[in-house]
Design a protein around this motif. Structure first.
Motif, PDB file in Angstrom:
ATOM      1  N   SER A 140       0.825  -1.230   0.133  1.00 65.67           N
ATOM      2  CA  SER A 140       0.009   0.038  -0.038  1.00 65.67           C
ATOM      3  C   SER A 140       0.979   1.452  -0.026  1.00 65.67           C
ATOM      4  N   LYS A 141       0.474   2.350  -0.344  1.00 68.87           N
ATOM      5  CA  LYS A 141       1.058   3.665  -0.607  1.00 68.87           C
ATOM      6  C   LYS A 141       0.414   4.838   0.159  1.00 68.87           C
TER       7      LYS A 141
ATOM      8  N   TRP B  94       5.877   3.722   0.999  1.00 70.50           N
ATOM      9  CA  TRP B  94       5.280   2.453   0.619  1.00 70.50           C
ATOM     10  C   TRP B  94       5.434   1.427   1.720  1.00 70.50           C
ATOM     11  N   ARG B  95       4.310   0.486   2.047  1.00 67.27           N
ATOM     12  CA  ARG B  95       4.258  -0.161   3.012  1.00 67.27           C
ATOM     13  C   ARG B  95       3.970  -1.723   2.567  1.00 67.27           C
ATOM     14  N   LEU B  96       4.713  -2.635   2.968  1.00 69.48           N
ATOM     15  CA  LEU B  96       4.471  -3.971   2.622  1.00 69.48           C
ATOM     16  C   LEU B  96       4.167  -4.835   3.933  1.00 69.48           C
TER      17      LEU B  96
ATOM     18  N   LEU C  90      15.132   1.455   2.613  1.00 75.47           N
ATOM     19  CA  LEU C  90      14.299   0.909   3.828  1.00 75.47           C
ATOM     20  C   LEU C  90      14.119   1.999   4.873  1.00 75.47           C
ATOM     21  N   VAL C  91      13.123   2.241   5.501  1.00 74.80           N
ATOM     22  CA  VAL C  91      12.939   3.301   6.652  1.00 74.80           C
ATOM     23  C   VAL C  91      12.397   2.671   7.830  1.00 74.80           C
TER      24      VAL C  91
ATOM     25  N   GLU D 146       8.587  -0.552   5.618  1.00 76.65           N
ATOM     26  CA  GLU D 146       8.062   0.601   4.743  1.00 76.65           C
ATOM     27  C   GLU D 146       9.193   1.239   4.089  1.00 76.65           C
ATOM     28  N   TYR D 147       9.317   1.399   3.006  1.00 73.68           N
ATOM     29  CA  TYR D 147      10.514   2.104   2.140  1.00 73.68           C
ATOM     30  C   TYR D 147       9.916   3.425   1.357  1.00 73.68           C
ATOM     31  N   VAL D 148      10.615   3.958   0.659  1.00 73.47           N
ATOM     32  CA  VAL D 148      10.466   4.965  -0.086  1.00 73.47           C
ATOM     33  C   VAL D 148      11.405   4.757  -1.324  1.00 73.47           C
TER      34      VAL D 148
END
Length: 284
Positions: free
Chosen positions: A103-104, A109-111, A130-131, A159-161
């Motif tokens: 999802s965004k 972004w989140r997985l 990766l955050v 979560e990542y950007v």
């Protein structure tokens, strides 16, 4: 006695059904994440019986179910439950694409993987940062500009950007900055100026010659041909049947004159389902 025997047979059948249809837990799951949020899922399952049930991580696209040799296996899909008929396979490899586990929100972004799995490997898109990760990965590797995260088990959330491509976002501005530089180079080079002026003059001379030739050709056209050109110049285009009515010429005679004018470059003819369409072309 007969009732007891039937009851035992039923129990035996239920036992065999439970034995042959068991839940298959993947021994390894690899998730390759793409920039648009789609995830390629690849899972390896060791079948303990001839029929194995496993739960898919999301709505699948391009689902493949193969054995260890790459041969397709029979399966049945019931919503997210995949029922695989394994036969003699030692390994079952299930692969598909899904967009249901990412999802965004803004640029983030989140997985989320809300399933019980072991040996999970996640490959992030190229340039992704990766955050957040819960739990922390056992190991992180870099592979072809992508981060690869290793987890012993799930559930997990990361979560990542994504990296912003400056060339894409400022490409137009960059082009605008290059144009003045190119212009200065042309002005500073006298040979380029002379060559440009020569080409412009040659184009102008060619246009004048073409116009004069057209005027000379126009003098030798018949009054009927001039009328056809004037009619089409005002109408832009017309069907052959309309020109026949306007000129009152026989169809064969009119067609011969139209072909002559087309060869001279004044007209263009096109076949359509409604008949032959004649279009006026600017003579210069």
């Amino acid at each position: 006695m007969r009732k007891i025997l039937c009851f035992l047979v039923i129990l035996l059948g239920i036992g065999l059904l439970i034995r042959t249809e068991i839940l298959g837990i993947p021994i390894k799951t690899t998730l390759k994440v793409y920039r648009d949020g789609y995830v390629f899922v690849n899972q390896t399952i060791i079948p303990l019986e001839v029929i194995v049930n496993t739960t898919l991580l999301g709505a699948p696209k391009f689902l493949l179910v193969l054995d260890e040799g790459g041969l397709p296996l029979g399966y049945r899909l019931n919503n997210s439950l995949l029922i695989v008929y394994c036969g003699d396979a030692d390994r079952v490899i299930v692969s598909y694409y899904t967009a249901n586990i990412t999802s965004k929100e803004g640029a983030l972004w989140r997985l989320s993987l809300n399933f019980t799995l072991i040996n999970v490997e996640i490959i992030l898109p190229k340039g992704a940062t990766l955050v957040y990760s819960d739990p922390l990965p056992l190991k992180i590797q870099a592979l072809n500009e992508s981060l690869v995260l290793f987890y012993s088990e799930s559930p997990l959330t990361i979560e990542y950007v994504l990296e912003i491509n400056l060339n894409e976002t400022t490409g137009t501005a960059g082009e605008k900055e290059e144009k003045p530089v190119g212009g200065e180079n042309i002005l500073q080079n006298p040979y380029l100026i002379i060559g440009t002026l020569f080409l412009v003059g040659l184009a102008a001379l060619t246009l004048i010659l073409v116009k004069n030739r057209r005027k000379d050709e126009f003098k030798f056209l018949t009054e009927e041909e001039k009328y056809i050109l004037e009619f089409l110049r005002n109408r832009k285009r017309a069907f052959l049947s309309e020109i026949v009515k306007a000129t009152d010429l026989p169809k064969t005679t009119l067609w011969r004159k139209i072909k002559k004018l087309e060869e001279m470059g004044y007209l263009r003819t096109t076949k359509t389902p409604h008949g032959l369409l004649i279009e006026y072309k600017h003579p210069f």
